[in-house]
Design a protein around this motif. Structure first.
Motif, PDB file in Angstrom:
ATOM      1  N   PHE A 296      -2.101   1.534 -24.353  1.00  0.00           N
ATOM      2  CA  PHE A 296      -2.315   0.689 -23.181  1.00  0.00           C
ATOM      3  C   PHE A 296      -2.779  -0.694 -23.543  1.00  0.00           C
ATOM      4  CE2 PHE A 296      -6.817  -0.050 -22.719  1.00  0.00           C
ATOM      5  CZ  PHE A 296      -7.414   0.950 -23.446  1.00  0.00           C
ATOM      6  N   VAL A 297      -3.303  -0.881 -24.750  1.00  0.00           N
ATOM      7  CA  VAL A 297      -3.770  -2.208 -25.156  1.00  0.00           C
ATOM      8  C   VAL A 297      -2.607  -3.180 -25.192  1.00  0.00           C
ATOM      9  CG1 VAL A 297      -4.858  -3.507 -27.006  1.00  0.00           C
ATOM     10  CG2 VAL A 297      -5.682  -1.232 -26.445  1.00  0.00           C
ATOM     11  N   GLU A 298      -1.450  -2.707 -25.615  1.00  0.00           N
ATOM     12  CA  GLU A 298      -0.292  -3.581 -25.652  1.00  0.00           C
ATOM     13  C   GLU A 298       0.197  -3.895 -24.241  1.00  0.00           C
ATOM     14  OE1 GLU A 298       0.751  -4.989 -28.283  1.00  0.00           O
ATOM     15  OE2 GLU A 298      -0.662  -3.935 -29.556  1.00  0.00           O
ATOM     16  N   GLU A 299      -0.082  -2.976 -23.293  1.00  0.00           N
ATOM     17  CA  GLU A 299       0.416  -3.168 -21.940  1.00  0.00           C
ATOM     18  C   GLU A 299      -0.421  -4.148 -21.127  1.00  0.00           C
ATOM     19  OE1 GLU A 299       0.554   0.637 -20.244  1.00  0.00           O
ATOM     20  OE2 GLU A 299       2.043   1.443 -21.633  1.00  0.00           O
ATOM     21  N   ILE A 300      -1.681  -4.399 -21.557  1.00  0.00           N
ATOM     22  CA  ILE A 300      -2.573  -5.249 -20.773  1.00  0.00           C
ATOM     23  C   ILE A 300      -2.006  -6.649 -20.618  1.00  0.00           C
ATOM     24  CG2 ILE A 300      -4.844  -6.311 -20.694  1.00  0.00           C
ATOM     25  CD1 ILE A 300      -5.922  -3.874 -22.081  1.00  0.00           C
ATOM     26  N   ALA A 301      -1.559  -7.212 -21.681  1.00  0.00           N
ATOM     27  CA  ALA A 301      -1.084  -8.592 -21.647  1.00  0.00           C
ATOM     28  C   ALA A 301       0.213  -8.730 -20.864  1.00  0.00           C
ATOM     29  CB  ALA A 301      -0.888  -9.116 -23.069  1.00  0.00           C
ATOM     30  N   ASP A 302       1.035  -7.657 -20.819  1.00  0.00           N
ATOM     31  CA  ASP A 302       2.331  -7.744 -20.161  1.00  0.00           C
ATOM     32  C   ASP A 302       2.278  -7.397 -18.686  1.00  0.00           C
ATOM     33  OD1 ASP A 302       3.384  -8.369 -22.622  1.00  0.00           O
ATOM     34  OD2 ASP A 302       3.810  -6.272 -23.122  1.00  0.00           O
ATOM     35  N   HIS A 303       1.180  -6.766 -18.236  1.00  0.00           N
ATOM     36  CA  HIS A 303       1.100  -6.336 -16.828  1.00  0.00           C
ATOM     37  C   HIS A 303       0.937  -7.557 -15.932  1.00  0.00           C
ATOM     38  CE1 HIS A 303      -0.240  -4.463 -13.152  1.00  0.00           C
ATOM     39  NE2 HIS A 303       0.091  -3.279 -13.651  1.00  0.00           N
ATOM     40  N   PRO A 304       1.852  -7.776 -14.975  1.00  0.00           N
ATOM     41  CA  PRO A 304       1.773  -8.992 -14.147  1.00  0.00           C
ATOM     42  C   PRO A 304       0.654  -8.975 -13.134  1.00  0.00           C
ATOM     43  CG  PRO A 304       3.522  -7.560 -13.348  1.00  0.00           C
ATOM     44  CD  PRO A 304       2.973  -6.908 -14.597  1.00  0.00           C
ATOM     45  N   GLY A 305       0.180  -7.768 -12.735  1.00  0.00           N
ATOM     46  CA  GLY A 305      -0.874  -7.693 -11.723  1.00  0.00           C
ATOM     47  C   GLY A 305      -0.415  -8.090 -10.350  1.00  0.00           C
ATOM     48  N   GLU A 306       0.909  -8.004 -10.106  1.00  0.00           N
ATOM     49  CA  GLU A 306       1.455  -8.395  -8.825  1.00  0.00           C
ATOM     50  C   GLU A 306       1.574  -7.195  -7.902  1.00  0.00           C
ATOM     51  OE1 GLU A 306       5.092 -10.328  -9.574  1.00  0.00           O
ATOM     52  OE2 GLU A 306       4.200 -12.078 -10.532  1.00  0.00           O
ATOM     53  N   ALA A 307       1.400  -7.403  -6.631  1.00  0.00           N
ATOM     54  CA  ALA A 307       1.546  -6.336  -5.641  1.00  0.00           C
ATOM     55  C   ALA A 307       2.271  -6.912  -4.441  1.00  0.00           C
ATOM     56  CB  ALA A 307       0.167  -5.790  -5.247  1.00  0.00           C
ATOM     57  N   ALA A 308       2.261  -6.177  -3.341  1.00  0.00           N
ATOM     58  CA  ALA A 308       2.895  -6.676  -2.124  1.00  0.00           C
ATOM     59  C   ALA A 308       2.227  -7.973  -1.667  1.00  0.00           C
ATOM     60  CB  ALA A 308       2.801  -5.617  -1.031  1.00  0.00           C
ATOM     61  N   ALA A 309       2.989  -8.763  -0.929  1.00  0.00           N
ATOM     62  CA  ALA A 309       2.459 -10.040  -0.453  1.00  0.00           C
ATOM     63  C   ALA A 309       1.174  -9.817   0.348  1.00  0.00           C
ATOM     64  CB  ALA A 309       3.499 -10.749   0.405  1.00  0.00           C
ATOM     65  N   LEU A 310       0.256 -10.762   0.214  1.00  0.00           N
ATOM     66  CA  LEU A 310      -1.029 -10.648   0.897  1.00  0.00           C
ATOM     67  C   LEU A 310      -0.806 -10.708   2.404  1.00  0.00           C
ATOM     68  CD1 LEU A 310      -4.099 -10.507   0.265  1.00  0.00           C
ATOM     69  CD2 LEU A 310      -4.150 -12.983   0.588  1.00  0.00           C
ATOM     70  N   PRO A 311      -1.214  -9.671   3.152  1.00  0.00           N
ATOM     71  CA  PRO A 311      -0.989  -9.685   4.601  1.00  0.00           C
ATOM     72  C   PRO A 311      -1.891 -10.695   5.293  1.00  0.00           C
ATOM     73  CG  PRO A 311      -2.335  -7.797   3.999  1.00  0.00           C
ATOM     74  CD  PRO A 311      -1.909  -8.442   2.715  1.00  0.00           C
ATOM     75  N   VAL A 312      -1.482 -11.107   6.472  1.00  0.00           N
ATOM     76  CA  VAL A 312      -2.321 -12.004   7.286  1.00  0.00           C
ATOM     77  C   VAL A 312      -3.434 -11.172   7.907  1.00  0.00           C
ATOM     78  CG1 VAL A 312      -2.397 -13.564   9.254  1.00  0.00           C
ATOM     79  CG2 VAL A 312      -0.394 -13.541   7.753  1.00  0.00           C
ATOM     80  N   MET A 313      -4.674 -11.507   7.577  1.00  0.00           N
ATOM     81  CA  MET A 313      -5.835 -10.745   8.059  1.00  0.00           C
ATOM     82  C   MET A 313      -6.615 -11.616   9.032  1.00  0.00           C
ATOM     83  SD  MET A 313      -6.856  -8.994   4.417  1.00  0.00           S
ATOM     84  CE  MET A 313      -6.300 -10.384   3.445  1.00  0.00           C
ATOM     85  N   LYS A 314      -6.794 -11.114  10.266  1.00  0.00           N
ATOM     86  CA  LYS A 314      -7.375 -11.913  11.339  1.00  0.00           C
ATOM     87  C   LYS A 314      -8.859 -11.686  11.550  1.00  0.00           C
ATOM     88  CE  LYS A 314      -2.997 -12.097  13.867  1.00  0.00           C
ATOM     89  NZ  LYS A 314      -2.311 -11.830  15.148  1.00  0.00           N
ATOM     90  N   ASN A 315      -9.408 -10.628  10.972  1.00  0.00           N
ATOM     91  CA  ASN A 315     -10.835 -10.366  11.154  1.00  0.00           C
ATOM     92  C   ASN A 315     -11.396  -9.702   9.924  1.00  0.00           C
ATOM     93  OD1 ASN A 315     -10.364  -7.436  11.453  1.00  0.00           O
ATOM     94  ND2 ASN A 315      -9.516  -7.991  13.448  1.00  0.00           N
ATOM     95  N   ASN A 316     -12.719  -9.564   9.866  1.00  0.00           N
ATOM     96  CA  ASN A 316     -13.387  -9.020   8.688  1.00  0.00           C
ATOM     97  C   ASN A 316     -13.065  -7.551   8.474  1.00  0.00           C
ATOM     98  OD1 ASN A 316     -14.505 -11.480   8.167  1.00  0.00           O
ATOM     99  ND2 ASN A 316     -16.517 -11.025   9.010  1.00  0.00           N
ATOM    100  N   ASP A 317     -12.837  -6.805   9.554  1.00  0.00           N
ATOM    101  CA  ASP A 317     -12.491  -5.392   9.395  1.00  0.00           C
ATOM    102  C   ASP A 317     -11.175  -5.238   8.650  1.00  0.00           C
ATOM    103  OD1 ASP A 317     -14.765  -4.540  10.683  1.00  0.00           O
ATOM    104  OD2 ASP A 317     -13.816  -4.470  12.658  1.00  0.00           O
ATOM    105  N   GLN A 318     -10.206  -6.087   8.960  1.00  0.00           N
ATOM    106  CA  GLN A 318      -8.936  -6.031   8.250  1.00  0.00           C
ATOM    107  C   GLN A 318      -9.095  -6.440   6.788  1.00  0.00           C
ATOM    108  OE1 GLN A 318      -6.164  -8.453  10.426  1.00  0.00           O
ATOM    109  NE2 GLN A 318      -6.102  -7.053  12.192  1.00  0.00           N
ATOM    110  N   ARG A 319      -9.965  -7.410   6.524  1.00  0.00           N
ATOM    111  CA  ARG A 319     -10.186  -7.833   5.133  1.00  0.00           C
ATOM    112  C   ARG A 319     -10.862  -6.723   4.320  1.00  0.00           C
ATOM    113  NH1 ARG A 319     -11.834 -12.379   8.386  1.00  0.00           N
ATOM    114  NH2 ARG A 319     -10.203 -13.969   8.334  1.00  0.00           N
ATOM    115  N   LYS A 320     -11.852  -6.058   4.923  1.00  0.00           N
ATOM    116  CA  LYS A 320     -12.519  -4.953   4.234  1.00  0.00           C
ATOM    117  C   LYS A 320     -11.551  -3.811   3.974  1.00  0.00           C
ATOM    118  CE  LYS A 320     -17.120  -5.960   6.118  1.00  0.00           C
ATOM    119  NZ  LYS A 320     -18.206  -5.490   7.014  1.00  0.00           N
TER     120      LYS A 320
END
Length: 553
Positions: A433-457
């Motif tokens: 896994f040490v070799e995989e750390i540098a190559d992992h992009p850390g990308e996920a689905a687009a950040l959703p629009v969050m309108k309140n603190n409950d959605q952010r939590k």
């Protein structure tokens, strides 16, 4: 029709000012006709009569000639006093000073609405006299109706309530009280209010009562000859208790007679401990999260030392020594405050994160001749994870502390003669896994629009949706990473905590915000803790909520 300013026209020149420009005439008070629109009390005039008898008429009466007859606009009380004195034999009051009302700008602008304007002028002309609460109420409500009538027939400037406030000094709140009294007060008590035997504060409280309780108030008044605020408020409390309003406390509720039956349902101690933590206050949670054992024990014993809760959600009894879950039941379990504090801190206290590779290094330093390429990697074979923890947090350019000539405190201390370049002798214990750390992009689905603190939590707690960054199977830790467009990244560090006698095995995670723009300060305090590199102490959920809020402004 052009708009006219009623309050401006009435206030530009007061009645006394206008009278100075008018010629004084003398009329027999018996020949003067009182205006039908006058509602002010003309009965209790003994003090005024004595004053007129000694000093005479200091201010002429304001009269108006209509159809060859003189009508009183202002001075009804003075007229009546002079008639009484004349009947008593004081002939000097057979003629009293008067002035005729001249045509005002108001009347000219109002056109044919002479009757409305006349009534407004009567009220305005009596603004300087002492009045009872009933008279103040009556003149305010009458003036309100007159202004509304005039507004329907002629455009006016300003709101009605503003005109009333400027002309007779009645606020919106007082106007509301007058309406409540006028609409709701029963006839018998209204008569007493008019005679000034009931004050306005009492009259207003009575107006809140229904007919049945106002009838009881009348009976109290007939018996005692007086009504106090305490009497009326007592009747009001009885009225509200009968309504059964949700949240209204009755005598039975206050004394515990309506307390719901206790629920002795047995609840597993592990579940109760989780619910107990959720029910604690903010200060208690802070002591637990900060792993302050002494203060946690102190707060538990002081706050819950005499607590007894049996509501179907929790079932425990507190004592000075500790807490008993499901007391007197089959699954009764007793813990000292020290033991409970240890369990809470173990479950909810911040765990010290392991050392790991820096994830935000803006520039890679130039390699030295003796430096081995790759991440911080132990070349002695001693590290079970294959990573040199000292080099990962060291500012030097070496990948393993065995290569460094400096004898510092953080150095691992393994024998240098066993150290060999990683390129020549592979480390069999080094995981892939040490070799995989540098190559992992850390990308996920687009950040959703969050309108309140409950959605952010909620988004923060669903960190697994970001995607697994890498896993260290040697120590049982998983890392999830989300890269933001502003250059920051958020790392979730997930542990599996082993089960105990009281707690089942469960997951816990700590979030670390790295890089990105520095936060703004509010009152000299940054909105969240900023770290250019990975830092061992995690960010709180509150800080991260502020970061997300700022990110999506």
């Amino acid at each position: 029709m052009a708009k006219f300013d009623l309050k401006g026209l009435l206030n530009d020149r007061s009645v006394p000012d206008r009278q100075q420009d008018q010629k004084i005439v003398y009329r027999n008070p018996k020949d003067l006709i009182p205006s039908e629109e006058n509602f002010y009390n003309t009965e209790k005039l003994e003090r005024l009569k004595q004053s007129i008898k000694l000093l005479g008429i200091l201010q002429p009466l304001l009269i108006e000639n209509r159809d060859g007859k003189d009508y009183v606009i202002a001075g009804h009380c003075r007229r009546k006093c002079c008639i009484d004195l004349l009947n008593e034999g004081n002939d000097k009051f057979s003629r009293v000073p008067c002035v005729y009302k001249t045509s005002s700008e108001l009347e000219e602008d109002a056109g044919q609405e002479d009757d409305i304007v006349r009534q407004i002028m009567i009220i305005q002309a009596n603004c300087y006299r002492d009045k009872s609460d009933w008279e103040k109420m009556t003149e305010t409500l009458k003036m309100e109706n007159l202004v509304k009538e005039l507004r329907e027939k002629a455009p006016m400037e300003g709101k009605t309530r503003d005109i009333l406030k400027d002309l007779i000094g009645t606020s919106s709140g007082q106007l509301g009280r007058y309406h409540a009294i006028s609409t709701n007060l029963c006839e018998q008590l209204m008569s007493e209010f008019e005679e000034d035997r009931i004050k306005i504060s009492v009259a207003y409280e009575i107006s809140k009562l229904n007919k049945e309780y106002q009838k009881q108030a009348c009976e109290l008044y007939e018996e005692a000859g007086i009504l106090t605020l305490d009497d009326i408020k007592g009747l009001y409390r009885q009225q509200e208790a009968e309504k059964g309003i949700p949240g209204q406390m009755t005598i039975e509720t206050a004394t515990g007679q309506n307390r719901p039956p206790e629920d002795d349902t047995e609840i597993p101690a592990e579940t109760q401990i989780e619910r107990f933590y959720e029910s604690t206050n903010k200060n208690m949670k802070n002591y637990i999260i900060q792993e302050d054992k002494n203060m946690t024990i102190f707060m538990l014993s002081n706050l819950y030392g005499t607590a007894r809760v049996r509501n179907g959600h929790l079932n425990y009894q507190g004592t000075t020594a500790g807490i008993t879950f499901n007391p007197g039941r089959v699954f009764e379990h007793e813990l000292s405050w020290q033991s409970l504090a240890k369990i809470l801190i173990g479950k909810y206290g911040h765990k010290k994160p392991i050392k790991m590779v820096s994830v935000d290094i803006p520039e890679k330093p130039k390699k030295k001749d003796n430096e081995v390429s790759g991440p911080a990697k132990c070349i002695t074979g001693k590290s079970k994870s294959g990573i040199c923890g000292a080099a990962a947090y060291c500012d030097t350019e070496y990948n393993c502390c065995a290569q460094c000539p400096d004898d510092c405190n953080s150095r691992c201390g393994w024998l240098e003669e066993r150290c060999q370049p990683a390129a020549e002798i592979p480390d069999e214990k080094q995981p892939d896994f040490v070799e995989e750390i540098a190559d992992h992009p850390g990308e996920a689905a687009a950040l959703p629009v969050m309108k309140n603190n409950d959605q952010r939590k909620e988004w923060l707690r669903n960190y697994k949706l970001w995607g697994l960054w890498y896993e260290d199977k040697n120590i049982g830790v998983k890392y999830y990473k989300y890269d933001f467009e502003n250059g920051a990244c958020l790392i979730a560090e997930e542990y599996i905590l082993p089960g105990t006698e009281w707690m089942p095995e469960h997951e816990t995670a700590f979030l670390h915000l790295v890089g990105g723009p520095e936060p703004e300060c509010k009152g000299g305090i940054p909105k969240w803790t900023y770290h250019a590199r990975y830092y061992k102490f995690p960010n709180s959920e509150t800080e991260l909520v502020e970061f997300l809020k700022e990110l999506q402004k």
